[in-house]
Motif scaffolding. Structure first.
Motif, PDB file in Angstrom:
ATOM      1  N   GLN A 192       0.835  -1.192   0.000  1.00 57.71           N
ATOM      2  CA  GLN A 192       0.000   0.000   0.000  1.00 57.71           C
ATOM      3  C   GLN A 192       0.874   1.249   0.000  1.00 57.71           C
ATOM      4  OE1 GLN A 192      -2.266  -0.773   3.538  1.00 57.71           O
ATOM      5  NE2 GLN A 192      -3.969  -1.684   2.398  1.00 57.71           N
ATOM      6  N   PRO A 193       0.424   2.285  -0.698  1.00 55.12           N
ATOM      7  CA  PRO A 193       1.202   3.533  -0.719  1.00 55.12           C
ATOM      8  C   PRO A 193       1.127   4.231   0.624  1.00 55.12           C
ATOM      9  CG  PRO A 193      -0.908   3.854  -1.805  1.00 55.12           C
ATOM     10  CD  PRO A 193      -0.817   2.380  -1.480  1.00 55.12           C
ATOM     11  N   GLY A 194       2.097   5.090   0.891  1.00 51.52           N
ATOM     12  CA  GLY A 194       2.061   5.874   2.123  1.00 51.52           C
ATOM     13  C   GLY A 194       0.844   6.769   2.167  1.00 51.52           C
ATOM     14  N   LEU A 195       0.525   7.369   1.025  1.00 48.51           N
ATOM     15  CA  LEU A 195      -0.674   8.201   0.893  1.00 48.51           C
ATOM     16  C   LEU A 195      -1.368   7.833  -0.401  1.00 48.51           C
ATOM     17  CD1 LEU A 195       0.648  11.756   1.900  1.00 48.51           C
ATOM     18  CD2 LEU A 195      -0.821  10.262   3.265  1.00 48.51           C
ATOM     19  N   GLU A 196      -2.681   7.619  -0.335  1.00 45.09           N
ATOM     20  CA  GLU A 196      -3.436   7.359  -1.545  1.00 45.09           C
ATOM     21  C   GLU A 196      -3.598   8.652  -2.341  1.00 45.09           C
ATOM     22  OE1 GLU A 196      -7.130   5.582  -0.527  1.00 45.09           O
ATOM     23  OE2 GLU A 196      -6.232   3.905   0.540  1.00 45.09           O
ATOM     24  N   SER A 197      -3.947   8.515  -3.602  1.00 37.62           N
ATOM     25  CA  SER A 197      -4.178   9.693  -4.429  1.00 37.62           C
ATOM     26  C   SER A 197      -5.356  10.483  -3.866  1.00 37.62           C
ATOM     27  CB  SER A 197      -4.491   9.265  -5.863  1.00 37.62           C
ATOM     28  OG  SER A 197      -3.443   8.475  -6.375  1.00 37.62           O
ATOM     29  N   GLY A 198      -5.247  11.825  -3.900  1.00 32.48           N
ATOM     30  CA  GLY A 198      -6.345  12.666  -3.430  1.00 32.48           C
ATOM     31  C   GLY A 198      -5.865  13.930  -2.757  1.00 32.48           C
ATOM     32  N   GLU A 199      -6.822  14.675  -2.209  1.00 34.59           N
ATOM     33  CA  GLU A 199      -6.553  15.949  -1.549  1.00 34.59           C
ATOM     34  C   GLU A 199      -6.246  15.728  -0.063  1.00 34.59           C
ATOM     35  OE1 GLU A 199      -6.388  18.831  -3.018  1.00 34.59           O
ATOM     36  OE2 GLU A 199      -7.145  18.287  -4.998  1.00 34.59           O
ATOM     37  N   TYR A 200      -5.262  16.471   0.417  1.00 33.84           N
ATOM     38  CA  TYR A 200      -4.888  16.380   1.822  1.00 33.84           C
ATOM     39  C   TYR A 200      -4.675  17.781   2.388  1.00 33.84           C
ATOM     40  CZ  TYR A 200      -4.109  11.383   1.151  1.00 33.84           C
ATOM     41  OH  TYR A 200      -4.276  10.049   0.880  1.00 33.84           O
ATOM     42  N   GLN A 201      -4.845  17.886   3.699  1.00 30.35           N
ATOM     43  CA  GLN A 201      -4.588  19.150   4.397  1.00 30.35           C
ATOM     44  C   GLN A 201      -3.621  18.887   5.535  1.00 30.35           C
ATOM     45  OE1 GLN A 201      -7.488  21.381   7.132  1.00 30.35           O
ATOM     46  NE2 GLN A 201      -7.649  22.527   5.192  1.00 30.35           N
ATOM     47  N   LEU A 202      -2.582  19.667   5.577  1.00 30.53           N
ATOM     48  CA  LEU A 202      -1.563  19.527   6.604  1.00 30.53           C
ATOM     49  C   LEU A 202      -1.602  20.749   7.509  1.00 30.53           C
ATOM     50  CD1 LEU A 202       0.955  18.014   7.711  1.00 30.53           C
ATOM     51  CD2 LEU A 202       2.330  19.369   6.117  1.00 30.53           C
ATOM     52  N   THR A 203      -1.795  20.521   8.788  1.00 31.60           N
ATOM     53  CA  THR A 203      -1.847  21.614   9.768  1.00 31.60           C
ATOM     54  C   THR A 203      -0.716  21.442  10.760  1.00 31.60           C
ATOM     55  OG1 THR A 203      -4.250  21.798   9.562  1.00 31.60           O
ATOM     56  CG2 THR A 203      -3.219  22.764  11.522  1.00 31.60           C
ATOM     57  N   ILE A 204       0.029  22.497  10.948  1.00 35.07           N
ATOM     58  CA  ILE A 204       1.154  22.492  11.885  1.00 35.07           C
ATOM     59  C   ILE A 204       0.865  23.508  12.991  1.00 35.07           C
ATOM     60  CG2 ILE A 204       3.632  22.864  12.169  1.00 35.07           C
ATOM     61  CD1 ILE A 204       3.963  22.244   9.223  1.00 35.07           C
ATOM     62  N   SER A 205       0.950  23.047  14.206  1.00 35.79           N
ATOM     63  CA  SER A 205       0.743  23.957  15.345  1.00 35.79           C
ATOM     64  C   SER A 205       1.731  23.599  16.443  1.00 35.79           C
ATOM     65  CB  SER A 205      -0.694  23.863  15.877  1.00 35.79           C
ATOM     66  OG  SER A 205      -0.958  22.552  16.339  1.00 35.79           O
ATOM     67  N   GLN A 206       1.957  24.547  17.332  1.00 30.85           N
ATOM     68  CA  GLN A 206       2.861  24.290  18.440  1.00 30.85           C
ATOM     69  C   GLN A 206       2.417  25.091  19.666  1.00 30.85           C
ATOM     70  OE1 GLN A 206       6.827  25.597  17.570  1.00 30.85           O
ATOM     71  NE2 GLN A 206       6.188  27.586  16.772  1.00 30.85           N
ATOM     72  N   THR A 207       2.788  24.614  20.781  1.00 29.25           N
ATOM     73  CA  THR A 207       2.443  25.281  22.036  1.00 29.25           C
ATOM     74  C   THR A 207       3.730  25.588  22.795  1.00 29.25           C
ATOM     75  OG1 THR A 207       0.334  24.102  22.172  1.00 29.25           O
ATOM     76  CG2 THR A 207       1.173  25.100  24.194  1.00 29.25           C
TER      77      THR A 207
ATOM     78  N   TRP B  35      -2.998  -0.349  -5.552  1.00 31.37           N
ATOM     79  CA  TRP B  35      -3.653   0.015  -4.290  1.00 31.37           C
ATOM     80  C   TRP B  35      -3.669   1.529  -4.053  1.00 31.37           C
ATOM     81  CZ3 TRP B  35      -0.099  -3.923  -4.934  1.00 31.37           C
ATOM     82  CH2 TRP B  35      -0.622  -5.226  -4.840  1.00 31.37           C
ATOM     83  N   GLU B  36      -3.439   2.299  -5.101  1.00 33.15           N
ATOM     84  CA  GLU B  36      -3.353   3.748  -4.941  1.00 33.15           C
ATOM     85  C   GLU B  36      -4.706   4.451  -5.037  1.00 33.15           C
ATOM     86  OE1 GLU B  36      -0.375   5.218  -7.591  1.00 33.15           O
ATOM     87  OE2 GLU B  36       1.241   4.083  -6.632  1.00 33.15           O
ATOM     88  N   ARG B  37      -5.757   3.717  -5.429  1.00 35.35           N
ATOM     89  CA  ARG B  37      -7.116   4.265  -5.452  1.00 35.35           C
ATOM     90  C   ARG B  37      -8.080   3.249  -4.851  1.00 35.35           C
ATOM     91  NH1 ARG B  37      -7.726   9.010  -7.972  1.00 35.35           N
ATOM     92  NH2 ARG B  37      -5.942   9.746  -9.197  1.00 35.35           N
TER      93      ARG B  37
ATOM     94  N   PRO C  86      -7.635  -3.933  -4.804  1.00 33.80           N
ATOM     95  CA  PRO C  86      -7.044  -3.246  -5.973  1.00 33.80           C
ATOM     96  C   PRO C  86      -8.133  -2.591  -6.827  1.00 33.80           C
ATOM     97  CG  PRO C  86      -6.168  -5.472  -5.736  1.00 33.80           C
ATOM     98  CD  PRO C  86      -7.324  -5.367  -4.794  1.00 33.80           C
ATOM     99  N   TRP C  87      -7.785  -1.456  -7.416  1.00 27.08           N
ATOM    100  CA  TRP C  87      -8.711  -0.751  -8.305  1.00 27.08           C
ATOM    101  C   TRP C  87      -8.477  -1.113  -9.776  1.00 27.08           C
ATOM    102  CZ3 TRP C  87      -7.113   3.322 -11.763  1.00 27.08           C
ATOM    103  CH2 TRP C  87      -5.746   3.617 -11.711  1.00 27.08           C
ATOM    104  N   LEU C  88      -7.535  -2.029 -10.036  1.00 25.33           N
ATOM    105  CA  LEU C  88      -7.223  -2.466 -11.391  1.00 25.33           C
ATOM    106  C   LEU C  88      -7.673  -3.905 -11.584  1.00 25.33           C
ATOM    107  CD1 LEU C  88      -3.564  -1.088 -11.691  1.00 25.33           C
ATOM    108  CD2 LEU C  88      -5.678   0.005 -12.471  1.00 25.33           C
ATOM    109  N   ALA C  89      -8.198  -4.200 -12.779  1.00 23.31           N
ATOM    110  CA  ALA C  89      -8.636  -5.559 -13.087  1.00 23.31           C
ATOM    111  C   ALA C  89      -8.305  -5.873 -14.531  1.00 23.31           C
ATOM    112  CB  ALA C  89     -10.140  -5.706 -12.854  1.00 23.31           C
ATOM    113  N   LEU C  90      -8.067  -7.161 -14.805  1.00 27.96           N
ATOM    114  CA  LEU C  90      -7.843  -7.640 -16.167  1.00 27.96           C
ATOM    115  C   LEU C  90      -9.078  -8.404 -16.631  1.00 27.96           C
ATOM    116  CD1 LEU C  90      -4.180  -9.016 -16.417  1.00 27.96           C
ATOM    117  CD2 LEU C  90      -5.085  -6.874 -17.288  1.00 27.96           C
ATOM    118  N   LEU C  91      -9.573  -8.036 -17.812  1.00 26.63           N
ATOM    119  CA  LEU C  91     -10.724  -8.709 -18.409  1.00 26.63           C
ATOM    120  C   LEU C  91     -10.289  -9.359 -19.707  1.00 26.63           C
ATOM    121  CD1 LEU C  91     -13.432  -5.923 -17.922  1.00 26.63           C
ATOM    122  CD2 LEU C  91     -12.892  -7.827 -16.384  1.00 26.63           C
ATOM    123  N   VAL C  92     -10.526 -10.664 -19.842  1.00 29.01           N
ATOM    124  CA  VAL C  92     -10.171 -11.414 -21.048  1.00 29.01           C
ATOM    125  C   VAL C  92     -11.421 -11.573 -21.906  1.00 29.01           C
ATOM    126  CG1 VAL C  92      -9.241 -13.568 -21.964  1.00 29.01           C
ATOM    127  CG2 VAL C  92      -8.354 -12.636 -19.806  1.00 29.01           C
ATOM    128  N   VAL C  93     -11.339 -11.131 -23.151  1.00 29.84           N
ATOM    129  CA  VAL C  93     -12.466 -11.234 -24.082  1.00 29.84           C
ATOM    130  C   VAL C  93     -12.055 -12.144 -25.234  1.00 29.84           C
ATOM    131  CG1 VAL C  93     -14.056  -9.993 -25.588  1.00 29.84           C
ATOM    132  CG2 VAL C  93     -13.274  -8.936 -23.458  1.00 29.84           C
TER     133      VAL C  93
END
Length: 624
Positions: free
Chosen positions: A19-34, A94-96, A106-113
């Motif tokens: 599996q990928p570390g992060l899948e494809s898509g939108e992400y938001q990263l928030t950094i805060s400190q105290t 496994w990226e989607r 898996p989001w990929l498949a093989l079809l034999v015709v």
């Protein structure tokens, strides 16, 4: 020629998924400190950044498709193998997601015709904005990602639901038919990149052309793991994003890789006619073949000829440079026949040189420059103290390169190598040793540009003594030539040549002279030849009776009590689609009586299926 088979020892590990570390898509990263000041927490401004993880969605880059099996446009007996594709990026399947919050299917498949089903299939290129037009079920493209617009073109394949419903894998099948392969050497070290493997769930149809489609199932499954046909009826077409496709033909009777090689013609091991009790026997042993010969005066006769692919080494010599092809004709007075082998080689070299005007012009000018320096030197002879320079100018690189290619038989017509089909029958392999004298005649013919007068001949004699490029290497060159459907069916087969003492030989040249003829040259005396497939060509398959020998955790086939292998029936439906639930039950039943069977009846994974369905890579050895 002896032939043996054994299993190629390269090690393959099967991994359930990467599996990928992060899948494809939108992400938001928030950094805060105290900050703590005098034991009092002080809040500081936070920082938020949005970013997008881009992944393949509607297209795959060519470099992502490492290889496919069966090879595209090949013809062989593939009726009992499951097609597969190897992907160079091991996380790609496994990226989607096939449905929300599922990162293991898996989001990929093989079809034999099959060929007789192609009337239910159509392909086209559409804009993303129009992807749902004209079909009852289409990909969801409401959430376009950066770089994607409604005008972006996408390759699609439309398949009638009546067919797709029978060949579309469900969630369980997708998980079982996709895995990662790790190739390792005998010490357990990685011997290449990990490859993601997507396997089809259907067998090709014998005697037909078969087409395989790699399609996207992103967000196309329902939560119960079945395909979402939306509002499509039985006769409606369902649209799928096509990421790759290829075609191959499963023939009626050819056989698999090992079977083809094992059954190859080996009546004689070298390129010659079989033994004969006639007076021609000594000539046949030397690879000579009788061919029609038209004399200059119009008379017709039969003369002996052999090409450079000789059955044995040749200790004969000629005086080179030759004054012409006729000087290399031999006459066997006892039998009244000519041998035109070396004369033909010399004339061929001359014609090939003339055909390449750049080579012939450059060679002629180089020889003329040497002749000029030999007569006058580089300095004017009338000047006092001048010295005549008669050293040979360095041979231009393009001339040397062309001669090197010629010495490796590049550009030599096939009928000069194999003068008649009888020497290389259908499904045959022949060993040879490169005839150094034939090669010397070939190179001398190419070197003969401008050789007209006796002075030209003397000049060439002097140059030839100074420049080794016009004399073939003294190193023994040997090899084999094979005519077989295995060449076309498995173009990536591995070739390993060895001496009589099992010492590996350097492969100088490997070339497919036609779709089913391969020529290989080795540096040294080839005595043993090993042919096998690459580890990535390991494929799922069954025997012709749809039986499969079961394996233990080490990949070894299990022996049953009383002899023979412990086998299981592999079930298929009427469309030749693998019935995975029934297969799992059959294997689980066998495991109840034999704990060595590598299988988990409760929750089998892709690694279990891969180990059980794998067809091993057999190594076929030919010994001269």
């Amino acid at each position: 020629m002896d032939k043996t088979m054994n299993t190629q020892p390269t090690k393959i590990d099967f991994v359930q998924y990467h599996q990928p570390g992060l899948e494809s898509g939108e992400y938001q990263l928030t950094i805060s400190q105290t900050l703590s000041v005098d034991d009092e927490a002080k809040a500081t401004p936070s920082l938020t950044r949005n970013f997008h993880v881009a992944g393949e969605r509607f297209h795959l880059q060519p470099e992502h498709i490492h290889s496919v099996f069966p090879p595209a446009h090949s013809q062989s007996d593939y009726a009992n193998v499951f097609p597969h594709v190897l992907l160079s990026r091991n996380t790609l399947p496994w990226e989607r997601e096939v449905y929300s919050d599922d990162n293991e299917t898996p989001w990929l498949a093989l079809l034999v015709v099959h060929e007789n089903e192609m009337d239910k299939v159509s392909e086209s290129i559409v804009a993303i904005g129009n992807i749902a037009e004209g079909v009852a079920s289409a990909p969801d493209v409401n959430n376009l990602e950066p770089g994607q617009t409604n005008a972006t073109k996408v390759a699609v394949v439309d398949i009638k639901k009546s067919l797709l419903d029978k060949i579309m894998p469900n969630e369980q099948a997708l998980r079982l038919l996709t895995h990662v392969r790790q190739t390792k050497d005998n010490e357990g070290n990685l011997a290449g990149h990990d490859m993601a493997t997507v396997v089809a769930n259907r067998l090709p149809k014998k005697g037909e052309q078969n087409t395989v489609y790699l399609v996207s199932l992103e967000n196309r499954l329902k939560s119960d793991g079945t395909f979402n046909y939306q509002r499509a009826g039985t006769t409606d077409k369902v649209r799928l994003v096509k990421l790759h496709s290829w075609e191959f033909t499963s023939t009626e009777t050819i056989g698999d890789f090992a079977t083809i090689l094992k059954n190859m013609d080996s009546r004689v091991s070298t390129l010659r006619l079989p033994d004969s009790n006639t007076v021609a026997a000594p000539y046949l042993k030397n690879g000579l073949y009788p061919l029609p010969h038209r004399m200059r005066q119009g008379a017709q006769t039969v003369s002996w000829y052999h090409g450079p692919l000789s059955p044995r080494s040749n200790a004969e010599t000629f005086d080179f440079p030759a004054k012409g092809a006729d000087a290399l004709v031999r006459y066997y007075e006892k039998d009244g026949m000519f041998d035109v082998s070396y004369a033909a080689a010399w004339e061929l070299g001359r014609l090939l040189a003339l055909q390449n005007t750049h080579f012939s012009t450059s060679l002629y000018q180089w020889k003329r420059r040497y002749a000029k320096t030999q007569r006058h030197g580089n300095n004017p002879t009338h000047l006092a103290g001048s010295v005549t320079d008669t050293t040979l100018e360095a041979l231009p690189a393009q001339i040397r390169d062309w001669l090197t290619k010629l010495e490796n038989l590049e550009g030599v017509p096939f009928n000069y190598l194999v003068p008649d089909e009888e020497l290389l029958p259908v499904e045959s392999i022949r060993f040879f040793q490169l005839d150094r004298l034939w090669m010397e005649a070939l190179l001398d013919g190419a070197f003969s540009m401008g050789r007209v007068t006796s002075g030209d001949h003397a000049l060439d004699d002097e140059i030839r003594a100074l420049e080794e490029a016009f004399v073939p290497s003294a190193t023994t060159i040997s090899g084999f030539i094979m005519r077989s459907e295995a060449v076309a069916g498995w173009p990536g087969m591995q070739v390993e040549g060895k001496t009589a003492n099992d010492v590996p030989l350097e492969l100088i040249r490997r070339v497919a002279l036609s779709p089913n003829v391969m020529l290989c040259l080795f540096k040294g005396d080839l005595q043993t030849l090993d042919l096998h497939l690459k580890p990535e060509v390991l494929h799922f398959g069954v025997a012709h009776d749809h039986k499969k020998a079961l394996r233990d955790v080490n990949g070894q086939e299990i022996d049953k009590e009383g002899g023979g292998k412990l086998k299981v029936t592999v079930p298929f439906n009427d469309k030749l689609v693998l019935e995975l639930p029934d297969l799992s039950k059959n294997i689980s039943t066998k495991k109840e009586n034999n704990d060595n069977v590598y299988w988990s009846g409760a929750n089998p994974t892709s690694t279990h299926l891969a180990l059980q369905m794998l067809e091993g890579v057999e190594l076929v050895r030919f010994t001269k």
